[in-house]
Write a protein that holds these residues in place. Structure first.
Motif, short mmCIF file in Angstrom:
data_model
loop_
_atom_site.label_atom_id
_atom_site.label_comp_id
_atom_site.label_asym_id
_atom_site.label_seq_id
_atom_site.Cartn_x
_atom_site.Cartn_y
_atom_site.Cartn_z
N GLU A 1 0.90 -1.22 -0.22
CA GLU A 1 -0.05 -0.05 -0.04
C GLU A 1 0.93 1.26 -0.11
O GLU A 1 2.05 1.07 0.26
CB GLU A 1 -0.96 -0.11 1.31
N THR B 1 0.57 5.75 0.47
CA THR B 1 -0.09 7.02 0.78
C THR B 1 0.62 8.24 0.17
O THR B 1 1.72 8.18 0.55
CB THR B 1 -0.76 6.99 1.95
N TYR C 1 -4.47 6.92 -0.97
CA TYR C 1 -4.11 5.91 -0.58
C TYR C 1 -4.29 5.01 -1.69
O TYR C 1 -5.61 4.95 -2.23
CB TYR C 1 -4.90 5.61 0.87
N GLN D 1 -6.01 6.28 7.35
CA GLN D 1 -5.08 6.95 6.51
C GLN D 1 -5.13 8.39 6.32
O GLN D 1 -4.51 9.15 5.80
CB GLN D 1 -4.78 6.27 5.37
N ALA E 1 -7.54 9.60 3.88
CA ALA E 1 -7.37 9.73 2.83
C ALA E 1 -8.62 10.65 2.20
O ALA E 1 -9.68 10.46 2.82
CB ALA E 1 -7.40 8.31 2.16
#
Length: 173
Positions: free
Chosen positions: A65, A67, A76, A99, A101
């Motif tokens: 992953e 970000t 993200y 996150q 996001a």
């Protein structure tokens, strides 16, 4: 901010090159949501600002992953296979919230999808090479998103870099 999201090309390098050539210099960021099945050292993969590992990217050195913050937009990206996206978006939505996001990008299902949850855009561009679901007849899709402080504008494109008229969405934040 304008960015391109693509996923699940499963080794189809020519389609990535075609899409990248078409959009180079026309978007601020390029995101690959995994299952490229191509090494990150390939020039076409190095052109992605974000590229994550999918369940078929065995032995390839991509993060699970990522970000990134660009133009005050927190993006993200993950493939989605570790978040049960075939059954529900709840675990992925919670991860996106964790996150902080603005946009959550994912793949894995090979089916395009887009929604806004609590002001957060959750988007699957579909598979560019092996599509499934209602829009499989298009032969593959990817998405371009324009994000502002007020709204998200989402357009899906086919393999010929043509916008799909029925797949234009505007979401207020």
């Amino acid at each position: 901010m304008k960015f391109l999201i693509i996923s699940d090309n499963h080794g189809d390098q020519p389609i990535l090159e075609t899409v990248m050539e078409h959009w180079q210099g026309r978007v601020d960021l390029m995101v690959h949501c995994g299952d490229s099945e191509m090494p990150p050292t390939l020039p076409v993969m190095q052109r992605f600002d974000i590229a994550v590992r999918g369940n078929n990217d065995w032995g390839l050195d991509y993060p699970l992953e990522q970000t990134v913050v660009n133009d005050n937009q927190r993006i993200y990206a993950t493939h989605g296979h570790r978040y049960q996206v075939n059954a529900t978006l709840t675990p992925l939505m919670l991860k996106g919230q964790e996150q902080r996001a603005d946009v959550v990008c994912y793949g894995h299902t090979h089916q395009l999808a887009v929604t806004v949850e609590d002001g957060m855009l959750m988007i699957n561009p579909g598979s560019i090479s092996l599509p499934r679901g209602q829009y499989a007849g298009l032969g593959g899709t990817y998405a371009v998103v324009e994000a502002t402080g007020e709204r998200f504008v989402v357009d899906y494109y086919d393999r010929n870099n043509q916008p799909v008229a029925d797949l234009h969405f505007v979401f207020n934040r």
